[in-house]
Design a protein around this motif. Sequence first.
Motif, PDB file in Angstrom:
ATOM      1  N   ARG A  71       0.842  -1.202   0.000  1.00  0.00           N
ATOM      2  CA  ARG A  71       0.000   0.000   0.000  1.00  0.00           C
ATOM      3  C   ARG A  71       0.871   1.242   0.000  1.00  0.00           C
ATOM      4  N   ARG A  72       0.485   2.239  -0.797  1.00  0.00           N
ATOM      5  CA  ARG A  72       1.202   3.515  -0.764  1.00  0.00           C
ATOM      6  C   ARG A  72       0.862   4.290   0.504  1.00  0.00           C
ATOM      7  N   ILE A  73      -0.416   4.252   0.864  1.00  0.00           N
ATOM      8  CA  ILE A  73      -0.887   4.946   2.058  1.00  0.00           C
ATOM      9  C   ILE A  73      -1.913   4.060   2.742  1.00  0.00           C
ATOM     10  N   TYR A 129      -5.513   8.251   3.600  1.00  0.00           N
ATOM     11  CA  TYR A 129      -6.340   8.571   2.426  1.00  0.00           C
ATOM     12  C   TYR A 129      -7.563   9.391   2.809  1.00  0.00           C
ATOM     13  N   ARG A 173      -5.675  13.130   2.911  1.00  0.00           N
ATOM     14  CA  ARG A 173      -5.586  13.318   1.453  1.00  0.00           C
ATOM     15  C   ARG A 173      -6.921  13.661   0.813  1.00  0.00           C
ATOM     16  N   LYS A 225      -8.428   4.491  -5.351  1.00  0.00           N
ATOM     17  CA  LYS A 225      -7.182   4.883  -4.693  1.00  0.00           C
ATOM     18  C   LYS A 225      -6.587   3.763  -3.843  1.00  0.00           C
ATOM     19  N   ASN A 236      -3.006   0.684  -6.203  1.00  0.00           N
ATOM     20  CA  ASN A 236      -1.983  -0.184  -5.634  1.00  0.00           C
ATOM     21  C   ASN A 236      -1.719  -1.404  -6.519  1.00  0.00           C
ATOM     22  N   ARG A 271       0.298  -0.120  -9.541  1.00  0.00           N
ATOM     23  CA  ARG A 271       1.681   0.162  -9.146  1.00  0.00           C
ATOM     24  C   ARG A 271       2.465  -1.154  -8.989  1.00  0.00           C
ATOM     25  N   HIS A 272       1.831  -2.151  -8.381  1.00  0.00           N
ATOM     26  CA  HIS A 272       2.479  -3.455  -8.238  1.00  0.00           C
ATOM     27  C   HIS A 272       2.764  -4.067  -9.599  1.00  0.00           C
ATOM     28  N   THR A 321       5.965  -3.078 -11.387  1.00  0.00           N
ATOM     29  CA  THR A 321       7.265  -3.550 -10.896  1.00  0.00           C
ATOM     30  C   THR A 321       7.738  -4.776 -11.665  1.00  0.00           C
ATOM     31  N   ASP A 338      -1.837   6.909 -13.248  1.00  0.00           N
ATOM     32  CA  ASP A 338      -1.594   6.797 -11.810  1.00  0.00           C
ATOM     33  C   ASP A 338      -0.477   7.744 -11.399  1.00  0.00           C
ATOM     34  N   GLU A 394       1.617   9.833  -7.997  1.00  0.00           N
ATOM     35  CA  GLU A 394       1.907   9.831  -6.570  1.00  0.00           C
ATOM     36  C   GLU A 394       0.907  10.728  -5.852  1.00  0.00           C
TER      37      GLU A 394
END
Length: 258
Positions: A70-72, A77, A81, A95, A100, A103-104, A107, A254, A256
């Motif tokens: 998780r970013r946040i 959130y 945010r 979100k 998430n 974003r994963h 990678t 997406d 940041e």
Amino acid sequence: MTSTLKPPTVFYDWSGGMESSAMLVIDRERIRETGAIVRLADTGKYIPEFYESKAQIEQLLDLKIETVPRRIDFDTYLFERGGMIRKGTNDCSRKMKRANLSRHMRTFPKPWEINLGYNAGEQKRADAFTDRNERDWLHWRYPLLEAGIQREGTWDICRDAGFTVLIRVYERDGRMDCFMCGNQTSKQAMNVVKYHPEQADEWKAMEARKGHSFMPIPLVILQQQYETGGPLFESARIGCSCFGGDDDATGESDEEPK
């Protein structure tokens, strides 16, 4: 002639619900053959039975469901945010789940294939989603839809697979979402109060801190109406999913969080 095309990194997105669980059952051999990554975007706000169900499914299918980073957290959130929980909206899903998962995915090297639990009754939804999000390097696949399995059939698949926790929760609640989801019905909200009082207290505290209710009526008022025998405000439940809606799901947009 040997193909030089690189095989895709394959993902199966498990939400915890009936359809994505049935998807894992019917595709478990393919998951092994492709070395697929079965994954979950954990919001941190699920009922305890969610994790009990996850462990049971992992054991019965002999596979690992990976929780993506998780970013946040949800409180950041929601309270820092400008996040929103309201009936009919899916900003929290976008979100806390989709971002998430995207974003994963990034990678891993392209190309990618993502499997989702759309059923055979959701052909138009799947077509619209694919039209928005299919790319040369990103393919979306719907195993239940390809197999012609309707939503009703996913119950039989999960019951036959021995997913007793999932079946029990669905028979009682009809869902396996975040406990304070704004898209649930009042009756479902009262099940949180009845079966998970600690989560209900957290929900009421979150509404008080946020300054507005997540459903049309605050949980504290719904609980008072329920306990005094008054009529409950009721409306149709709106589904919550990791992927859906009209926004981008490729990860291209997406950003940041600021």
